[in-house]
Design a protein around this motif. Structure first.
Motif, PDB file in Angstrom:
ATOM      1  N   PHE A 499       0.832  -1.199   0.000  1.00  0.00           N
ATOM      2  CA  PHE A 499       0.000   0.000   0.000  1.00  0.00           C
ATOM      3  C   PHE A 499       0.871   1.254   0.000  1.00  0.00           C
ATOM      4  N   GLY A 500       0.445   2.249  -0.775  1.00  0.00           N
ATOM      5  CA  GLY A 500       1.171   3.515  -0.857  1.00  0.00           C
ATOM      6  C   GLY A 500       0.300   4.572  -1.504  1.00  0.00           C
ATOM      7  N   GLU A 501       0.911   5.662  -1.930  1.00  0.00           N
ATOM      8  CA  GLU A 501       0.152   6.769  -2.501  1.00  0.00           C
ATOM      9  C   GLU A 501      -0.483   6.415  -3.839  1.00  0.00           C
ATOM     10  N   HIS A 502      -0.087   5.280  -4.398  1.00  0.00           N
ATOM     11  CA  HIS A 502      -0.674   4.838  -5.658  1.00  0.00           C
ATOM     12  C   HIS A 502      -2.061   4.240  -5.474  1.00  0.00           C
ATOM     13  N   SER A 503      -2.492   4.012  -4.245  1.00  0.00           N
ATOM     14  CA  SER A 503      -3.763   3.335  -3.981  1.00  0.00           C
ATOM     15  C   SER A 503      -4.477   3.990  -2.809  1.00  0.00           C
ATOM     16  N   ARG A 512     -27.836  -2.088   5.032  1.00  0.00           N
ATOM     17  CA  ARG A 512     -27.407  -2.834   6.225  1.00  0.00           C
ATOM     18  C   ARG A 512     -26.808  -4.183   5.829  1.00  0.00           C
ATOM     19  N   GLY A 513     -25.607  -4.435   6.286  1.00  0.00           N
ATOM     20  CA  GLY A 513     -24.943  -5.703   6.000  1.00  0.00           C
ATOM     21  C   GLY A 513     -24.459  -5.829   4.575  1.00  0.00           C
ATOM     22  N   ARG A 514     -24.437  -4.722   3.832  1.00  0.00           N
ATOM     23  CA  ARG A 514     -24.066  -4.792   2.409  1.00  0.00           C
ATOM     24  C   ARG A 514     -23.005  -3.738   2.080  1.00  0.00           C
ATOM     25  N   ALA A 515     -21.925  -3.767   2.837  1.00  0.00           N
ATOM     26  CA  ALA A 515     -20.814  -2.844   2.595  1.00  0.00           C
ATOM     27  C   ALA A 515     -19.720  -3.550   1.787  1.00  0.00           C
ATOM     28  N   VAL A 516     -18.890  -2.732   1.162  1.00  0.00           N
ATOM     29  CA  VAL A 516     -17.769  -3.265   0.389  1.00  0.00           C
ATOM     30  C   VAL A 516     -16.509  -2.501   0.775  1.00  0.00           C
ATOM     31  N   LEU A 517     -15.487  -3.246   1.164  1.00  0.00           N
ATOM     32  CA  LEU A 517     -14.168  -2.678   1.439  1.00  0.00           C
ATOM     33  C   LEU A 517     -13.308  -2.863   0.197  1.00  0.00           C
ATOM     34  N   THR A 518     -12.709  -1.779  -0.288  1.00  0.00           N
ATOM     35  CA  THR A 518     -11.931  -1.851  -1.522  1.00  0.00           C
ATOM     36  C   THR A 518     -10.554  -1.237  -1.332  1.00  0.00           C
ATOM     37  N   LEU A 519      -9.541  -1.974  -1.749  1.00  0.00           N
ATOM     38  CA  LEU A 519      -8.210  -1.399  -1.926  1.00  0.00           C
ATOM     39  C   LEU A 519      -8.139  -1.055  -3.404  1.00  0.00           C
ATOM     40  N   ARG A 520      -8.169   0.242  -3.688  1.00  0.00           N
ATOM     41  CA  ARG A 520      -8.369   0.719  -5.062  1.00  0.00           C
ATOM     42  C   ARG A 520      -7.081   1.334  -5.609  1.00  0.00           C
ATOM     43  N   ASN A 521      -6.516   0.691  -6.613  1.00  0.00           N
ATOM     44  CA  ASN A 521      -5.348   1.282  -7.249  1.00  0.00           C
ATOM     45  C   ASN A 521      -5.789   2.412  -8.182  1.00  0.00           C
ATOM     46  N   VAL A 522      -5.150   3.565  -8.069  1.00  0.00           N
ATOM     47  CA  VAL A 522      -5.491   4.691  -8.928  1.00  0.00           C
ATOM     48  C   VAL A 522      -4.345   5.078  -9.854  1.00  0.00           C
ATOM     49  N   VAL A 700     -15.991   8.243  -5.727  1.00  0.00           N
ATOM     50  CA  VAL A 700     -14.783   7.495  -6.057  1.00  0.00           C
ATOM     51  C   VAL A 700     -13.931   8.269  -7.051  1.00  0.00           C
ATOM     52  N   ASN A 701     -14.553   8.751  -8.119  1.00  0.00           N
ATOM     53  CA  ASN A 701     -13.784   9.474  -9.126  1.00  0.00           C
ATOM     54  C   ASN A 701     -13.260  10.804  -8.619  1.00  0.00           C
ATOM     55  N   GLU A 702     -13.962  11.408  -7.691  1.00  0.00           N
ATOM     56  CA  GLU A 702     -13.441  12.645  -7.100  1.00  0.00           C
ATOM     57  C   GLU A 702     -12.206  12.357  -6.240  1.00  0.00           C
ATOM     58  N   GLN A 703     -12.166  11.211  -5.588  1.00  0.00           N
ATOM     59  CA  GLN A 703     -10.964  10.817  -4.865  1.00  0.00           C
ATOM     60  C   GLN A 703      -9.814  10.560  -5.840  1.00  0.00           C
ATOM     61  N   LEU A 704     -10.128   9.890  -6.931  1.00  0.00           N
ATOM     62  CA  LEU A 704      -9.123   9.637  -7.954  1.00  0.00           C
ATOM     63  C   LEU A 704      -8.592  10.957  -8.505  1.00  0.00           C
ATOM     64  N   LYS A 705      -9.492  11.892  -8.745  1.00  0.00           N
ATOM     65  CA  LYS A 705      -9.102  13.214  -9.240  1.00  0.00           C
ATOM     66  C   LYS A 705      -8.143  13.899  -8.277  1.00  0.00           C
ATOM     67  N   ALA A 706      -8.430  13.814  -6.970  1.00  0.00           N
ATOM     68  CA  ALA A 706      -7.562  14.443  -5.977  1.00  0.00           C
ATOM     69  C   ALA A 706      -6.168  13.817  -6.004  1.00  0.00           C
ATOM     70  N   ARG A 707      -6.101  12.491  -6.131  1.00  0.00           N
ATOM     71  CA  ARG A 707      -4.801  11.813  -6.189  1.00  0.00           C
ATOM     72  C   ARG A 707      -4.033  12.223  -7.448  1.00  0.00           C
ATOM     73  N   MET A 708      -4.734  12.322  -8.569  1.00  0.00           N
ATOM     74  CA  MET A 708      -4.102  12.726  -9.823  1.00  0.00           C
ATOM     75  C   MET A 708      -3.574  14.161  -9.738  1.00  0.00           C
ATOM     76  N   GLN A 709      -4.351  14.997  -9.098  1.00  0.00           N
ATOM     77  CA  GLN A 709      -3.932  16.387  -8.956  1.00  0.00           C
ATOM     78  C   GLN A 709      -2.675  16.473  -8.084  1.00  0.00           C
ATOM     79  N   ARG A 714      -2.777  17.361 -12.768  1.00  0.00           N
ATOM     80  CA  ARG A 714      -3.761  17.335 -13.870  1.00  0.00           C
ATOM     81  C   ARG A 714      -4.955  16.482 -13.462  1.00  0.00           C
ATOM     82  N   GLY A 715      -5.536  16.796 -12.310  1.00  0.00           N
ATOM     83  CA  GLY A 715      -6.575  15.934 -11.764  1.00  0.00           C
ATOM     84  C   GLY A 715      -7.775  15.753 -12.660  1.00  0.00           C
ATOM     85  N   TYR A 716      -8.372  16.857 -13.146  1.00  0.00           N
ATOM     86  CA  TYR A 716      -9.570  16.761 -13.977  1.00  0.00           C
ATOM     87  C   TYR A 716      -9.267  16.066 -15.296  1.00  0.00           C
ATOM     88  N   ASP A 717      -8.192  16.478 -15.960  1.00  0.00           N
ATOM     89  CA  ASP A 717      -7.862  15.886 -17.259  1.00  0.00           C
ATOM     90  C   ASP A 717      -7.613  14.388 -17.147  1.00  0.00           C
TER      91      ASP A 717
END
Length: 784
Positions: A499-503, A512-522, A700-709, A714-717
């Protein structure tokens, strides 16, 4: 093995030698999953720390037997006790290890012992197999005192078993390289753009550089990349070549191109002595999907290694194209598993055609073989624009709460406690239980975790160990769900170690009872860069591979990796590209846009009847337009992509595009029909694209945008703009497939007239603006 040093000198690694000569008995994968490479390295380091100050780790050893050179690194040697160690990490119960696997380990340490005795003039040595439980750190140590004379005899026996094969392989290498030096392009002349493409690929292979190529559909990219790579192999002493694709049609095109170059099919004698392997996923090659992969369950696993030598020899004698059918034929003739025969032949074939995951995935076999054998390889990646999202998927993992709870309720009593611990960690993670505090709290529907959920990961590791033990003791029964959970849990835990800044770790609640834990590579670059560095040259090519800096950044290419664009063979008069600036497909304008879109579809169809594709951003949008279209223009034939289409349904959708036919097929942009399908001539004369293709603006995509920025500025692009336009160009590329094709593309959104959008569209397009019927007044925002 590498045979490019001297014509009569052969080199083989100790591990490869023993895997060839000392494996016997059944194929058996019950003693799995094994620790990761990182866990193995950590385990070896732990063993070394426990030894004395004089202990030597990673001892390089080599020796010769006639023309055969054998080498490798022994795990450890203690000169004080004259003990040579081979360290093996494992998880689960060591008692479940098969006898043939233990015999392989003894063979390796004995070969190392022979090399050590010869090099240091020892008369005897103590050999030790050290098995380290990766979960507990406990060592199990097996030792044997052996004389140098006994070890030398064992070494000679292994070398003699391998030598005939080594001589055969070196002879094949000489014949292959000689033929490739004389290889000529199979057609009288290159297509337009094909020669500069081939020259660029050859130069990349010759200079040991990575290359990105944007080349239009229709110039023959597959042949234009394979031909120069093959001609470079003998000149650059390349051991292997890999042609990697995103989808099955890409593999088929590669195999067809190779037969055009002279590779023999179906055992026929061909002009090109080249072994080409089509590498398949297990579910595509398995003969008994209802059986487990061990000798007690599957007849093709029973005695696998005893029959493998003859099957392997038959396959290489056949040579040529070892595609799915050829591999199956050879395997079944010798009563062994076609999938695992293919895995073995990947070691001995000159060119492998397969999916990108075989080289770029976490546990990719081709990458592992490249490193283990120190191969010099060239890698071709088709439709490389898709590698960003594919790689993100490879390096992401998730855990479903509902599935975990269901498994807990249905699991056998022996697994109740460890799975119950996972269930409790779920409640802690979601705030339903707050350890150390009274009362309870609720987390939001979506949140990003500040750090990896250590308590959950520890619970998953413990549950994985328990399930591994249980599966070993209960090899039969309804265990599919347990196995699936095991591999998902281990995949998540293994990725968490890196795990690192890449994810990022996030949790989404869907009730209720229907959550998802994700390790998301960006940012897949951090994982892909080592794989690119391991190749002599990698060529990534696609019809849409711009802007260059986007792909360099996200794929981990060096900053100086060249990017070239091959001129299109198509002229602007072949494709009428129109923009409807009065239509907005922004989410807030969707309802008012339906009418103008329907009118545009009908107007173009009336003007030039024929087959069209209409692309939309979602199924909901597609269905809204389709319903209105059918209500107002029932005389125009329309068919549509639906959610979760089966393979036969997808083929029926494509088959509806018959030459001379008339109608409109409705599809989702970025889906199965937006790229990778070929509808030449009158099968398709136009496309409507009612979207910029941008991913939805969600959490999710807004988090990805923040990481890209933060990483690239160039977060939005990088999150929205570039991926969206790539989908648009790919979809539009379905229309013009050859030099005689003519067609139209209607881009239905006012944003297509913006300069920053136009800059990402193909340079040979000539955009023509149309006002059309007013749909809505579009206003720009920072999120458009």
């Amino acid at each position: 093995m590498s045979a490019h040093d001297e014509p009569l000198s052969y080199h083989v690694a100790v591990r490869s030698l023993c895997e060839f000569t000392a494996r016997t008995g059944d194929l058996d994968h019950r003693f799995t999953p094994s620790p990761t490479a990182r866990e193995g390295i950590a385990g070896h380091a732990l063993v070394a720390e426990r030894r004395g100050d004089d202990y030597q780790s990673e001892v390089p050893l080599s020796g010769e037997y006639g023309p055969l050179s054998v080498g490798g690194r022994a795990d450890g040697y203690d000169p004080a006790t004259n003990c040579l160690e081979e360290v093996k990490t494992y998880r689960g119960s060591l008692e479940r290890m098969g006898g043939n696997q233990r015999a392989l380990h003894w063979a390796q340490v004995k070969v190392y012992g022979a090399l050590l005795c010869r090099e240091r003039e020892l008369s005897e040595v103590t050999l030790a197999l050290v098995y380290l439980d990766i979960a507990t750190g406990r060592e199990t140590r097996l030792t044997e005192q052996v004389t140098a004379e006994e070890l030398q005899a064992f070494f000679i026996e292994q070398c003699q078993r391998f030598l005939a094969w080594a001589e055969q392989e070196a002879s094949h290498r000489q014949q292959r390289d000689s033929a490739l030096r004389e290889l000529r392009f199979p057609h009288p002349e290159f297509r337009y753009g094909q020669r500069p493409l081939a020259e660029a690929v050859y130069k990349a292979a010759s200079t040991g550089r990575h290359l990105m190529v944007q080349a239009p559909t229709g110039i023959g990219k597959t042949l234009g990349t394979l031909f120069p790579m093959l001609t470079a192999m003998p000149r650059q002493q390349l051991d292997r070549g890999f042609f990697l694709t995103m989808k099955t049609p890409g593999r088929r095109l590669a195999l067809e191109a190779l037969t055009t170059l002279g590779v023999a099919r179906e055992g026929e004698k061909g002009a090109l002595p080249l072994r080409v392997l089509e590498l398949l996923a297990r579910d595509k090659a398995c003969e008994h999907p209802d059986k487990a992969c061990h000798g007690e369950a599957c007849p093709l696993a029973s005695g696998f290694y005893d029959r493998l030598p003859m099957a392997r020899q038959a396959a290489v004698d056949r040579g040529g194209l070892l595609d799915r059918m050829a591999l199956r034929e050879v395997a079944l003739e010798h009563d062994i598993c076609p999938y695992y025969l293919g895995q073995e032949l990947a070691r001995w074939c000159d060119l492998v055609v397969g999916d990108v995951n075989h080289y770029f995935d976490v546990s990719a076999m081709l990458f592992a073989l490249t490193q283990a054998n120190a191969w010099r390889v060239a890698v071709l990646v088709d439709e490389a624009h898709d590698l960003v999202e594919r790689a993100r998927g490879m390096y992401s993992a998730s855990l479903d709460q509902q599935r975990t709870n269901t498994l807990h309720r249905q699991a056998p009593p022996a697994l109740g406690k460890p799975l119950g611990r996972v269930a409790r960690r779920w409640r802690e993670l979601l705030g339903d239980v707050d350890p150390g505090e009274s009362g309870s709290r609720k987390s939001p529907a979506y949140r990003v975790l500040d750090e990896p959920p250590r308590r959950m990961l520890n619970a998953l590791q413990q549950a994985s160990s328990a399930i591994t033990d249980y599966l070993g003791e209960h090899p039969t029964g309804e265990l599919a769900e347990l196995q699936a959970f095991l591999f998902e849990a281990l995949h998540l835990c293994r990725l968490a170690e890196r795990f690192g800044e890449h994810s990022l770790f996030d949790v989404a609640r869907h009730g209720r009872g229907r959550a998802v834990l994700t390790l998301r590579n960006v940012i897949p670059a951090d994982f892909l860069a080592p794989r690119l560095a391991a190749s002599q040259a990698t060529v990534l090519f696609s019809a849409t591979l711009s802007p260059a800096h986007y792909y360099r950044d996200l794929l981990g290419l060096p900053v100086d990796a060249p990017w070239i664009e091959v001129d299109s063979p198509f002229a602007s008069h072949q494709l009428d590209v129109r923009t409807q600036r009065a239509i907005s497909t922004r989410f807030r304008h969707r309802e008012t846009s339906v009418g103008p879109i329907v009118a545009t579809l009908a107007e173009q169809y009336r003007r030039t009847p024929g087959n069209y594709l209409a692309f939309f951003s979602s199924f909901a949008y597609l269905e809204a337009v389709l319903g209105r279209f059918r209500a107002e223009y029932s005389d125009i034939v329309a068919w549509a992509q639906t959610r979760g289409m089966r393979e036969d349904e997808r083929q029926a959708f494509i088959d509806a595009f018959v030459p001379g036919g008339r109608g409109i097929g409705f599809a989702v942009l970025g889906g199965a029909f937006a790229e990778g399908i070929d509808l030449p001539g009158e099968r398709l004369i136009g496309a409507f694209i009612a979207t910029l293709g941008m991913p939805p603006f969600n959490a999710v995509n807004e988090q990805l945008k923040a990481r890209m920025q933060a990483r690239f500025g160039r977060g939005y692009d990088y999150t929205y703009h570039y991926p969206g336009l790539t989908k648009v160009v790919q979809a539009a590329g379905r229309v013009i497939r050859g030099p005689e094709d003519r067609g139209v593309v209607v881009l239905m959104d006012d944003r297509f007239t913006r300069s920053e959008v136009k800059a990402l569209l193909p340079s040979w397009w000539c955009l023509e603006e149309h006002e059309g019927e007013k749909a809505s007044t579009a206003t720009s925002t920072s999120r458009e």
